[in-house]
Design a protein around this motif. Structure first.
Motif, PDB file in Angstrom:
ATOM      1  N   ILE A  26       0.846  -1.189   0.000  1.00 31.68           N
ATOM      2  CA  ILE A  26       0.000   0.000   0.000  1.00 31.68           C
ATOM      3  C   ILE A  26       0.885   1.245   0.000  1.00 31.68           C
ATOM      4  O   ILE A  26       1.655   1.469   0.921  1.00 31.68           O
ATOM      5  N   GLY A  27       0.777   2.062  -1.048  1.00 34.35           N
ATOM      6  CA  GLY A  27       1.606   3.255  -1.147  1.00 34.35           C
ATOM      7  C   GLY A  27       3.028   2.903  -1.516  1.00 34.35           C
ATOM      8  O   GLY A  27       3.970   3.240  -0.799  1.00 34.35           O
ATOM      9  N   THR A  28       3.208   2.239  -2.635  1.00 34.57           N
ATOM     10  CA  THR A  28       4.536   1.761  -3.026  1.00 34.57           C
ATOM     11  C   THR A  28       5.496   2.894  -3.345  1.00 34.57           C
ATOM     12  O   THR A  28       6.711   2.718  -3.315  1.00 34.57           O
ATOM     13  N   GLY A  29       4.953   4.094  -3.635  1.00 33.51           N
ATOM     14  CA  GLY A  29       5.796   5.250  -3.891  1.00 33.51           C
ATOM     15  C   GLY A  29       6.539   5.150  -5.215  1.00 33.51           C
ATOM     16  O   GLY A  29       6.335   4.221  -6.005  1.00 33.51           O
ATOM     17  N   ALA A  30       7.416   6.117  -5.459  1.00 33.66           N
ATOM     18  CA  ALA A  30       8.186   6.123  -6.695  1.00 33.66           C
ATOM     19  C   ALA A  30       9.333   5.124  -6.660  1.00 33.66           C
ATOM     20  O   ALA A  30       9.928   4.817  -7.689  1.00 33.66           O
ATOM     21  N   ASN A  31       9.652   4.610  -5.449  1.00 32.53           N
ATOM     22  CA  ASN A  31      10.791   3.691  -5.324  1.00 32.53           C
ATOM     23  C   ASN A  31      10.405   2.221  -5.446  1.00 32.53           C
ATOM     24  O   ASN A  31      11.217   1.394  -5.808  1.00 32.53           O
ATOM     25  N   ILE A  42      -1.480   6.266  -5.082  1.00 27.78           N
ATOM     26  CA  ILE A  42      -2.437   7.264  -5.564  1.00 27.78           C
ATOM     27  C   ILE A  42      -1.798   8.203  -6.569  1.00 27.78           C
ATOM     28  O   ILE A  42      -2.483   8.907  -7.318  1.00 27.78           O
ATOM     29  N   ASN A  43      -0.466   8.227  -6.606  1.00 28.50           N
ATOM     30  CA  ASN A  43       0.284   9.126  -7.472  1.00 28.50           C
ATOM     31  C   ASN A  43       0.668   8.402  -8.765  1.00 28.50           C
ATOM     32  O   ASN A  43       1.487   7.481  -8.751  1.00 28.50           O
ATOM     33  N   SER A  44       0.099   8.826  -9.873  1.00 25.32           N
ATOM     34  CA  SER A  44       0.349   8.149 -11.151  1.00 25.32           C
ATOM     35  C   SER A  44       1.801   8.313 -11.596  1.00 25.32           C
ATOM     36  O   SER A  44       2.356   7.436 -12.267  1.00 25.32           O
ATOM     37  N   GLU A  45       2.439   9.432 -11.226  1.00 24.60           N
ATOM     38  CA  GLU A  45       3.840   9.629 -11.593  1.00 24.60           C
ATOM     39  C   GLU A  45       4.737   8.631 -10.864  1.00 24.60           C
ATOM     40  O   GLU A  45       5.729   8.149 -11.423  1.00 24.60           O
ATOM     41  N   SER A  46       4.386   8.334  -9.613  1.00 26.53           N
ATOM     42  CA  SER A  46       5.140   7.329  -8.869  1.00 26.53           C
ATOM     43  C   SER A  46       5.001   5.968  -9.527  1.00 26.53           C
ATOM     44  O   SER A  46       5.989   5.225  -9.685  1.00 26.53           O
ATOM     45  N   ILE A  47       3.777   5.632  -9.917  1.00 27.10           N
ATOM     46  CA  ILE A  47       3.527   4.361 -10.590  1.00 27.10           C
ATOM     47  C   ILE A  47       4.330   4.275 -11.889  1.00 27.10           C
ATOM     48  O   ILE A  47       4.941   3.242 -12.204  1.00 27.10           O
ATOM     49  N   ASP A  48       4.356   5.370 -12.638  1.00 24.74           N
ATOM     50  CA  ASP A  48       5.095   5.394 -13.904  1.00 24.74           C
ATOM     51  C   ASP A  48       6.590   5.172 -13.674  1.00 24.74           C
ATOM     52  O   ASP A  48       7.259   4.500 -14.468  1.00 24.74           O
ATOM     53  N   ASN A  49       7.124   5.744 -12.589  1.00 24.12           N
ATOM     54  CA  ASN A  49       8.557   5.582 -12.326  1.00 24.12           C
ATOM     55  C   ASN A  49       8.898   4.135 -12.001  1.00 24.12           C
ATOM     56  O   ASN A  49       9.898   3.603 -12.488  1.00 24.12           O
ATOM     57  N   PHE A  69       5.704  -8.596 -10.511  1.00 23.92           N
ATOM     58  CA  PHE A  69       5.442  -7.275  -9.932  1.00 23.92           C
ATOM     59  C   PHE A  69       4.421  -6.539 -10.799  1.00 23.92           C
ATOM     60  O   PHE A  69       4.707  -6.154 -11.926  1.00 23.92           O
ATOM     61  N   GLU A  70       3.234  -6.339 -10.225  1.00 24.26           N
ATOM     62  CA  GLU A  70       2.145  -5.641 -10.917  1.00 24.26           C
ATOM     63  C   GLU A  70       1.861  -4.318 -10.213  1.00 24.26           C
ATOM     64  O   GLU A  70       1.918  -4.231  -8.990  1.00 24.26           O
ATOM     65  N   LEU A  71       1.521  -3.293 -10.993  1.00 22.78           N
ATOM     66  CA  LEU A  71       1.231  -1.966 -10.439  1.00 22.78           C
ATOM     67  C   LEU A  71      -0.235  -1.598 -10.640  1.00 22.78           C
ATOM     68  O   LEU A  71      -0.812  -1.887 -11.698  1.00 22.78           O
ATOM     69  N   ARG A  72      -0.813  -0.958  -9.623  1.00 22.70           N
ATOM     70  CA  ARG A  72      -2.202  -0.501  -9.702  1.00 22.70           C
ATOM     71  C   ARG A  72      -2.310   0.911  -9.123  1.00 22.70           C
ATOM     72  O   ARG A  72      -1.725   1.195  -8.080  1.00 22.70           O
ATOM     73  N   THR A  73      -3.073   1.761  -9.787  1.00 25.33           N
ATOM     74  CA  THR A  73      -3.267   3.135  -9.332  1.00 25.33           C
ATOM     75  C   THR A  73      -4.548   3.244  -8.521  1.00 25.33           C
ATOM     76  O   THR A  73      -5.616   2.795  -8.964  1.00 25.33           O
ATOM     77  N   ALA A  88       2.207  12.873  -0.561  1.00 20.15           N
ATOM     78  CA  ALA A  88       1.523  11.662  -0.105  1.00 20.15           C
ATOM     79  C   ALA A  88       2.462  10.711   0.618  1.00 20.15           C
ATOM     80  O   ALA A  88       2.020   9.871   1.401  1.00 20.15           O
ATOM     81  N   GLU A  89       3.765  10.832   0.380  1.00 21.83           N
ATOM     82  CA  GLU A  89       4.733   9.963   1.043  1.00 21.83           C
ATOM     83  C   GLU A  89       5.050  10.438   2.452  1.00 21.83           C
ATOM     84  O   GLU A  89       5.405   9.643   3.316  1.00 21.83           O
TER      85      GLU A  89
END
Length: 334
Positions: free
Chosen positions: A129-134, A154-161, A176-180, A260-261
């Motif tokens: 939960i809240g994986t962040g940009a890292n 919740i941050n799409s830019e973090s997900i993109d990174n 490893f799967e990502l969800r927004t 959000a972090e």
């Protein structure tokens, strides 16, 4: 992943309080080996007055380079990077969390030098939960144990990174799967799908209650690091949470981390309350819910709420990192 031990000459001093016995970083860093794996680190490493080599943990690029080297050398993760201002996590502490979770689930450390992600037989599923940009927890869980992970944010830019990191490590695509998260008012809703089962969820909640509070906290840490450098001339100890949160070039957010972090309304206590209440709705879809709890005063009310909601088991796991003690709170309704 490499299990080589640091040479005495280039070994950073270990923590005064031990990391998890399975943690590869419990004996410090072998900077020679790290530089061999990740040459850009060399520009940030220097010998201090005591004859040890280390980096300046107050320099954001140095901290990021150290993280990249650690992830490359020990976990074969290539091209790890974060955007400016994103939270730069302490690798040893994050590794500890994963090992303690493995113990909670009754899972032994794989005996192979590295996990074959392409053919991993592990059926363990982790939700971050809240994986962040890292994306650090799923990255480590995939590489150390071969678990299948979902990282939400919740941050799409973090997900993109994080997606970019996965793209540079093809074997991670299998685990490893990502969800927004599109609704800021929810944590598990919209992320855990109908009929989906997880073995465990992990979370590192926002610490502060406001941006102003986050800024003051960062300024205190900057001042503490400055005093420490003045007294010791150079920092030469193994990284921990206080040392590893990088300072950005923008003095308004000196230790890294986007809004959000670092903070949310009500701070850590209110976030935990929301996390715990919403976990009840997914009681049969996740075996263990867990979260870091930084403030000791937040543990008792969190436990009280968990018990009130009908959890069948509640555990408090203490993690010792340097001079800091952090707790993992775990609960299950099953």
């Amino acid at each position: 992943m490499s299990t080589s031990q640091p040479s005495k000459k280039h070994q950073a001093k270990p923590n005064h309080k031990p990391l998890h016995p399975r943690n590869l970083h419990k004996n410090g860093y072998d900077f020679t080996a790290l530089i061999t794996s990740y040459p850009p680190l060399k520009g940030y490493v220097k010998e201090n007055l005591h004859g040890n080599i280390s980096i300046d943990f107050a320099e954001p690029q140095a901290v990021k380079a150290l993280n990249s080297a650690l992830l490359k050398h020990h976990y074969n993760i290539n091209d790890w990077d974060i955007p400016p201002g994103a939270l730069c996590p302490p690798i040893p502490g994050r590794v500890d969390y994963i090992h303690y979770i493995a113990e909670l689930l009754g899972i032994e450390l794989p005996t192979a030098d590295s996990v074959d992600l392409a053919n991993s037989q592990s059926k363990v599923r982790l939700l971050d939960i809240g994986t962040g940009a890292n994306g650090i927890y799923p990255l480590l869980a995939c590489k150390i144990y071969g678990w299948h992970c979902v990282g939400s944010d919740i941050n799409s830019e973090s997900i993109d990174n994080v997606a970019s990191v996965i793209a540079h490590n093809s074997k991670l695509k299998n685990c490893f799967e990502l969800r927004t998260q599109s609704d800021k008012n929810h944590i598990f809703y919209g992320i855990i799908q109908s009929g989906e089962i997880f073995d465990v969820s992990v979370c590192n909640p926002p610490f502060h209650a406001s941006q102003e509070e986050a800024l003051k906290g960062s300024q205190r840490k900057v001042a503490n690091l400055a005093r420490n450098r003045s007294a010791k001339k150079s920092i030469n100890v193994t990284q921990n949470d206080d040392q590893q949160k990088s300072i950005t070039s923008d003095s308004t957010l000196n230790f890294g981390g986007q809004d959000a972090e670092l903070w949310c309304k009500g701070g850590e206590r209110m976030f935990l309350k929301k996390l715990i209440k919403e976990s009840q709705a997914f009681a049969t879809q996740c075996r263990w819910f867990t979260s870091l709890v930084s403030k000791i005063d937040n543990v008792k009310p969190a436990k009280k709420l968990i018990q009130k909601l009908g959890a069948t088991d509640i555990r408090e796991i203490e993690m010792k990192q340097g001079n800091k003690i952090t707790r993992v709170l775990a609960w299950t309704f099953i």
